[in-house]
Design a protein around this motif. Structure first.
Motif, mmCIF file in Angstrom:
data_model
loop_
_atom_site.group_PDB
_atom_site.id
_atom_site.type_symbol
_atom_site.label_atom_id
_atom_site.label_comp_id
_atom_site.label_asym_id
_atom_site.label_seq_id
_atom_site.Cartn_x
_atom_site.Cartn_y
_atom_site.Cartn_z
ATOM 1 N N ARG A 86 0.773 6.367 1.692
ATOM 2 C CA ARG A 86 0.173 5.129 1.485
ATOM 3 C C ARG A 86 -1.320 5.287 1.463
ATOM 4 N N THR B 138 -5.190 2.501 5.843
ATOM 5 C CA THR B 138 -5.394 1.135 6.105
ATOM 6 C C THR B 138 -6.615 0.592 6.236
ATOM 7 N N PRO C 100 -2.329 2.644 -7.655
ATOM 8 C CA PRO C 100 -2.569 1.948 -6.650
ATOM 9 C C PRO C 100 -3.951 1.380 -6.487
ATOM 10 N N ALA D 122 -2.590 -4.915 5.869
ATOM 11 C CA ALA D 122 -2.175 -3.530 5.402
ATOM 12 C C ALA D 122 -1.715 -2.728 6.629
ATOM 13 N N ASN D 123 -0.403 -2.284 6.224
ATOM 14 C CA ASN D 123 0.002 -1.510 7.291
ATOM 15 C C ASN D 123 -0.494 -0.052 7.439
ATOM 16 N N GLN E 140 6.382 0.908 -2.568
ATOM 17 C CA GLN E 140 6.047 -0.080 -3.242
ATOM 18 C C GLN E 140 5.243 -0.233 -4.803
ATOM 19 N N TRP E 141 4.868 1.018 -5.045
ATOM 20 C CA TRP E 141 4.171 1.143 -6.387
ATOM 21 C C TRP E 141 5.068 1.270 -7.424
ATOM 22 N N THR F 79 0.595 -1.201 -0.178
ATOM 23 C CA THR F 79 0.008 0.084 -0.113
ATOM 24 C C THR F 79 0.839 1.300 -0.069
ATOM 25 N N GLY F 80 2.068 1.264 0.288
ATOM 26 C CA GLY F 80 2.824 2.135 0.341
ATOM 27 C C GLY F 80 3.642 2.766 -1.052
ATOM 28 N N LYS F 81 3.819 4.026 -1.322
ATOM 29 C CA LYS F 81 4.023 4.470 -2.871
ATOM 30 C C LYS F 81 5.495 3.780 -2.858
ATOM 31 N N SER G 277 4.576 8.314 5.762
ATOM 32 C CA SER G 277 5.025 7.815 4.419
ATOM 33 C C SER G 277 3.851 7.862 3.480
ATOM 34 N N ASN H 282 12.366 2.029 1.823
ATOM 35 C CA ASN H 282 11.468 2.044 2.878
ATOM 36 C C ASN H 282 11.727 2.516 4.146
#
Length: 312
Positions: free
Chosen positions: A48, A51, A20, A40-41, A13-14, A9-11, A46, A248
């Motif tokens: 994202r 959640t 997203p 989901a974190n 990781q996109w 869900t964090g940018k 950050s 991250n």
């Protein structure tokens, strides 16, 4: 074991061009591939997808997987509003929610978040436990609550969760105090110790505290949060995971793996690493996939899915 995956869900990781909205397809593929859960974190510092918004979006488009928070930071939200949101997700998912919570920790993801939330840093663990107790009271239909931090009378009737008493609540953390609180008060344990021996000894402490409180060890889910990267060999896996750690956390892998569980390498290396935690007592793995864009995340999802028959 149950094997779940942390949603990217964090940018970070996109990837720079990722969309997203593809997380919905990612989640559906994970369920179809045999994963047991989707987590989901939670953070404010950050970019994202929030959640509870993410899990609410997944409730109607998944059918079997547990939907989990890993870990939710309750101090970021008003407690009654959070109880209502969690009950709603449990209701919409047909009782598939698991709520892992934490109080944050010193450093970048701790005190600054409390300042943004205008909540005192002092006595944060007592505040967390009382917030969970308030949630459970509301989920059980109680209309008042009197504690150290929350004193509420004549609370209007709240949305009832799907399951009587509400979703299970797990605790993250592995300090002696966290182990004792898990055994006394919580329905599961979601730590990330870098050494399986520490997991084994920590779980023993959780069970000891549960017995002292008159609870059954079987009523506490022993889970594990762990970063996973499958590659051609250990060297390639560590190189990719090092880039992930920098993106991250702003730190190299060599520092990250001192504080968090990490397994990487060829499939047999990853299986061996996870087996050590299974032998230490872990029964629900939540894997964070070490990849920095959505196509790579989906590749890792498929590689890890190929190992599920040997883990479950």
């Amino acid at each position: 074991m149950d094997i779940g995956v942390l949603l990217p869900t964090g940018k970070a990781q996109w990837g720079t061009t990722g969309d997203p909205r593809e997380l919905i397809a990612f989640a559906r593929e994970a369920e179809e591939s045999g994963y047991s859960s989707l987590f989901a974190n939670d953070s404010l510092l950050s970019p994202r997808i929030e959640t509870l918004t993410m899990l609410a979006a997944l409730a109607p488009v998944t059918e079997r997987v547990t939907l989990g928070t890993g870990a939710l930071l309750p101090f970021l939200r008003r407690p009654v509003q959070a109880a209502q949101a969690l009950a709603s997700i449990d209701l919409l998912s047909g009782g598939r929610l698991a709520v892992a919570v934490g109080a944050g920790f010193p450093g970048r993801f701790g005190r600054p978040l409390y300042e943004l939330s205008e909540v005192p840093w002092a006595r944060r663990f007592a505040r967390l436990d009382e917030t969970v107790a308030l949630w459970r009271a509301l989920w059980n239909g109680e209309t008042s609550f009197h504690g150290e931090f929350h004193d509420l009378a004549a609370i209007p009737a709240a949305t009832a969760p799907f399951r009587p008493g509400g979703p299970p609540v797990w605790l993250g953390g592995a300090t002696p105090a966290a182990l004792a609180r898990t055994g006394r008060l919580y329905d599961g344990w979601l730590p990330y110790p870098p050494d399986p021996a520490d997991y084994r000894s920590g779980l023993a402490e959780v069970h000891r505290a549960a017995a002292d409180a008159g609870r059954r060890a079987a009523d506490i889910t022993p889970a594990l949060f762990i970063s996973v990267r499958i590659d051609e060999n250990v060297a390639d896996g560590r190189e990719a995971m090092d880039a992930y750690a920098h993106a991250n956390y702003g730190m190299p892998l060599a520092e990250l793996e001192k504080i968090q569980a990490v397994v990487t390498g060829a499939p047999e290396d990853v299986l061996a690493g996870l087996a050590r935690y299974r032998d230490a007592g872990a029964r629900h793995i939540v894997a964070r996939l070490g990849a920095l864009d959505l196509p790579s995340q989906r590749e890792q999802l498929r590689r890890f899915a190929a190992l599920l028959p040997e883990l479950t």
